[in-house]
Design an enzyme around this catalytic site. Structure first.
Site, PDB file in Angstrom:
ATOM      1  N   CYS A 105       1.546  36.506  22.672  1.00 37.98           N
ATOM      2  CA  CYS A 105       1.015  35.985  23.660  1.00 37.98           C
ATOM      3  C   CYS A 105       1.526  34.739  24.455  1.00 37.98           C
ATOM      4  O   CYS A 105       2.765  34.814  24.778  1.00 37.98           O
ATOM      5  CB  CYS A 105      -0.478  35.848  23.507  1.00 37.98           C
ATOM      6  N   HIS A 111      -2.753  40.877  20.436  1.00 42.14           N
ATOM      7  CA  HIS A 111      -3.183  40.048  19.348  1.00 42.14           C
ATOM      8  C   HIS A 111      -4.064  41.067  18.402  1.00 42.14           C
ATOM      9  O   HIS A 111      -4.464  42.081  18.598  1.00 42.14           O
ATOM     10  CB  HIS A 111      -4.554  39.184  19.883  1.00 42.14           C
TER      11      HIS A 111
END
Length: 495
Positions: free
Chosen positions: A332, A432
């Site tokens: 991310c 994630h």
């Protein structure tokens, strides 16, 4: 009909409130009750996407799992995600609605009480018991005006509170007695009793301490909870509770503790693998020369964290790490940092601007709305782990594009994600929870010649069951249940 409810508050942050709520959720769920966890206001950059497309704190996601409930944005209606020392993004019922400085939020928080109470009511529609969690401490009476996190919510919703204090910090008697002294009378009346947490040794040695607290506060004790070592297998609320892994692992994985680190629990499955030596490194320290893999974590302020990495000299260290044959994986915000540039033209994460990234991936990122929040699944495209199943969630602002995106890391339900350098040693992606898949983690570690042996999801559930057993053995659970029922009984009398 008013639902039985109880609120676990604390004498401070990191006293164990979140895990006690998780343990109680599992404990009562095993008795056949429909349990829903609730935290009116949370401040954390450790968040997760819910099935309804919003986001909540990771602690509430764990509590929902403990309760056997489908995660909902109503379990954490106000989430504050710090972006700087003085400001945060404000997420209300799962959606980012604004960014505000702390002083400005202090003036607006009271106006969020209707949404908080609405979410609490919605959760109660299909629950037998609501277990709420406070934030920080109700003793912070300078924050009481407009409070929605602790006693402001408890009073408005008529929910009795139980105070948790951490004896491991020292001063536990003063913490509880002092809280009693500073609380306004109406707030003090909401406290049904207290729990002393994280005791090491013979619990009976604190009998006189319990008696002293009861005498000075007139609050009953619900029990003294011994230290629970297996809590290390559960996601931590912040990096203060994040332990390193085995110091004897064959594979050294290093993750830097950046100033605005987010979703650091991505590393939990690696940290718990017996053959992985996981190190959470301070930026003030050099990158260990024997690192095999560097994991760049998520960030709530990518430009600021990239600047911090460079200021600490980690950009130089990372290039040296690659020259030694090491690998880098960015998740991310860490993925964005690896690129050539990061632009924030609208000031979504700080002052508007643009900066040069680490330049280790040939991609560029522009931070832009709308925010992506979704659960997803798919398969790995990484060399050595091709076809392995992956699942998790995406929470990010921005779009990343460039030549290296022609070599994506995963194929997800919504399309491909990520980028890989031509030599395959630098990779980034937005997913994630990547390492939560046992099959993917085994294939990924196998590429380093390391065998994976952890059944991660089973380990988390076993720890939750162990925590429930631990609390059942140390707390007066029946008394807690009576306190929760008293709320419903009081409401019936008023009706």
């Amino acid at each position: 009909m008013t639902v039985p409810a109880i609120m676990i508050q604390g004498t401070g942050s990191d006293v164990g409130k979140s895990l006690i709520v998780a343990g109680l959720c599992r404990l009562f769920a095993r008795r056949g009750l429909r349990i829903r966890p609730f935290k009116p206001q949370n401040m954390s950059n450790n968040a997760a996407a819910t099935p309804d497309g919003g986001e909540i704190g990771r602690a509430q996601m764990l509590q929902a799992r403990a309760a056997g409930a489908v995660p909902s944005v109503h379990m954490n209606p106000v989430l504050l995600k710090p972006q700087s020392e003085t400001g945060a993004q404000i997420v209300v019922q799962g959606r980012a609605v604004a960014s505000a400085r702390a002083r400005d939020y202090g003036a607006m928080k009271g106006r969020l009480l209707p949404q908080v109470l609405e979410s609490f009511t919605i959760l109660g529609r299909d629950a037998d018991l609501l277990i709420a969690e406070g934030a920080g401490s109700p003793a912070e009476i300078n924050l009481r005006d407009g409070d929605i996190a602790n006693m402001g919510f408890a009073v408005a919703a008529g929910v009795p509170a139980v105070l948790v204090a951490d004896i491991g910090r020292g001063g536990v008697i003063a913490n509880l007695v002092g809280t009693h002294m500073v609380l306004p009378a109406a707030d003090r009346a909401m406290v049904a009793g207290f729990i002393v947490n994280r005791f090491r040794g013979d619990v009976s040695l604190f009998d006189d301490g319990v008696a002293a607290i009861e005498a000075r506060t007139r609050w009953p004790s619900f029990g003294v909870v011994p230290h629970f070592a297996e809590a290390a297998a559960l996601p931590a609320e912040d990096t203060l509770g994040l332990a390193s892994g085995s110091a004897h692992g064959a594979l050294k994985v290093v993750m830097p503790r950046t100033p605005h680190i987010a979703n650091f629990d991505d590393a939990d499955p690696l940290r718990l693998e017996p053959e992985v030596d996981f190190v959470l490194a301070d930026l003030a320290d050099p990158l260990p020369a024997d690192a095999d893999l560097v994991l760049l974590p998520g960030s709530k302020s990518t430009i600021a964290d990239t600047r911090a990495l460079k200021a600490a000299g980690w950009d130089i260290d990372l290039r040296a790490h690659l020259r030694r044959g090491g690998r880098i994986l960015g998740l991310c915000g860490g993925y964005q940092t690896l690129g050539r540039t990061i632009a924030d033209p609208d000031g979504l994460e700080g002052p508007p601007g643009e900066m040069t990234g680490l330049g280790l991936l040939d991609v560029e990122t522009v931070l832009s709305a709308p925010k992506t929040t979704r659960q997803t699944r798919g398969t790995s495209l990484l060399a050595g782990a091709e076809g392995a199943p992956v699942e998790g969630y995406r929470i990010h602002m921005g779009r990343t594009a460039g030549p290296d995106c022609a070599r994506p890391a995963v194929r997800l339900e919504e399309g491909v994600d990520g980028a890989t350098s031509p030599d395959g040693r630098v990779c980034g992606l937005y997913l994630h929870g990547l390492f939560g898949s046992d099959a993917f983690r085994a294939a990924f570690l196998g590429g380093f010649g390391v065998a994976a042996s952890l059944a991660y999801e089973a380990r988390v559930d076993a720890a939750l069951d162990g925590l429930a057993d631990h609390l059942e053995a140390s707390l007066d659970v029946e008394a807690l249940w009576r306190v929760a029922q008293a709320r419903a009984a009081a409401s019936a009398r008023r009706a």
